[in-house]
Enzyme design. Structure first.
Site, PDB file in Angstrom:
ATOM      1  N   LEU A  86      27.450  42.147  14.570  1.00 60.91           N
ATOM      2  CA  LEU A  86      26.775  42.935  13.544  1.00 60.91           C
ATOM      3  C   LEU A  86      26.350  44.275  14.120  1.00 60.91           C
ATOM      4  O   LEU A  86      25.664  44.328  15.150  1.00 60.91           O
ATOM      5  CB  LEU A  86      25.554  42.180  13.017  1.00 60.91           C
ATOM      6  CG  LEU A  86      25.842  40.858  12.305  1.00 60.91           C
ATOM      7  CD1 LEU A  86      24.542  40.129  11.991  1.00 60.91           C
ATOM      8  CD2 LEU A  86      26.633  41.112  11.022  1.00 60.91           C
ATOM      9  N   ASP A 192      11.236  32.733  16.497  1.00 63.39           N
ATOM     10  CA  ASP A 192      10.850  33.859  17.361  1.00 63.39           C
ATOM     11  C   ASP A 192      11.073  35.163  16.594  1.00 63.39           C
ATOM     12  O   ASP A 192      11.741  36.084  17.073  1.00 63.39           O
ATOM     13  CB  ASP A 192      11.674  33.839  18.652  1.00 63.39           C
ATOM     14  CG  ASP A 192      11.161  34.817  19.699  1.00 63.39           C
ATOM     15  OD1 ASP A 192       9.997  35.255  19.602  1.00 63.39           O
ATOM     16  OD2 ASP A 192      11.931  35.155  20.624  1.00 63.39           O
TER      17      ASP A 192
END
Length: 300
Positions: A86, A192
């Site tokens: 990405l 996270d």
């Protein structure tokens, strides 16, 4: 640049008629696809396996919200990993933040373990570089207590006396007081979620999250680290709460938030040292005063 033979073999299995070229962790195919590829050392095998499972589950829960995993395993004792590459753009805009909050609340945090094994995860994961031993617990109180104890044990080995002493009091007194009576279901978490693990895809303009430390837990835990370091606009939190209101008692939402933030302050203290231990201690002492106040009120 020469592509690792294991990675190349996996890519050729994915696209038999393509040719591949790449630099670093990005490999491109002649068909126009791009892949994120990495090969680790033997001691990283657990970490790679945990991340691979997390991405598989996140894709099942919310397709496109995280990079799609294409291949993972070991070769000659070394772990490898191939996922969608990405190209990330700037930080979250208000619009992207609202989309991310909506997808978290209505898709990722609606996903439950198909086997209904409880709170936890089936594989060891890593939160940053910290190894998190997972397992399954019947209650969120037990799961979160176990997570906290792992960090406190690590800090004890480093000689962090005060933070460990106060942290043990939190495990013994605060966690039961705030979490024992909560009626929450274990849902899939990124685990996270700070701004360094979230962004916007340049090609689609859609929000994306990555580098998970996933497990099944209380959804409110997900918001803790997002609050700590900035970068998530208020629109993110407002939108999330509109789709997924706080658990009862709502009046203790702020105390639960500080309790969950404490986990990440302790983890940062374990990894980086510095002032994170002091920030954890100040929050933990505030939580202890809160439960002591409640105890005093109940005895009147």
């Amino acid at each position: 640049m020469r592509i690792n033979p294991t990675i190349l073999a996996q890519l050729q299995a994915l696209e038999p008629n393509a040719t591949f070229s790449g630099s670093g962790s990005r490999v491109s195919s002649s068909s126009g696809n791009s892949y994120f590829c990495k090969v680790g050392s033997a001691f990283e095998t657990e970490q790679y396996a945990g991340e691979a499972l997390a991405l598989e589950l996140m894709h099942a829960a919310a397709p496109g919200l995280a990079p799609q995993l294409y291949a993972a395993g070991t070769s000659s004792g070394a772990p490898y990993f191939i996922s969608q590459y990405l190209d990330m753009g700037p930080s979250l805009s208000d619009d992207a933040a609202r989309k991310l909050a909506t997808r978290l609340a209505t898709e990722l945090h609606a996903f439950k373990d198909p086997q209904r094994r409880g709170f936890g995860f089936e594989r060891t994961t890593h939160c940053g570089v910290t190894r998190v031993e997972r397992g399954w617990w019947g209650t969120w109180e037990e799961c979160y207590s176990g997570m906290m104890r792992q960090l406190l044990d690590g800090l004890a080995r480093k000689g962090s006396g005060e933070v460990v002493k106060v942290g043990n009091q939190v495990v013994q007194r605060v966690i039961p007081a705030l979490l024992r009576d909560l009626e929450v279901e274990p849902v899939l978490l990124h685990g996270d979620l700070w701004t360094g693990n979230a962004g916007v895809s340049r090609s689609t303009g859609e929000p994306v999250i990555f580098d998970p430390a996933s497990f099944y837990g209380h959804n409110e835990f997900e918001l803790a680290i997002a609050r700590m370091f900035g970068g998530f606009p208020q629109a993110f939190f407002d939108t999330y709460r509109a789709h997924y209101p706080p658990a009862e008692p709502k009046t203790e939402f702020q105390q639960r938030a500080e309790l969950y933030e404490t986990y990440h302050y302790l983890n940062h203290a374990l990894i980086f040292g510095g002032g994170y231990a002091g920030q954890a201690v100040s929050r933990m002492k505030r939580l202890l005063r809160y439960v002591d106040k409640d105890d005093d009120d109940s005895s009147d």
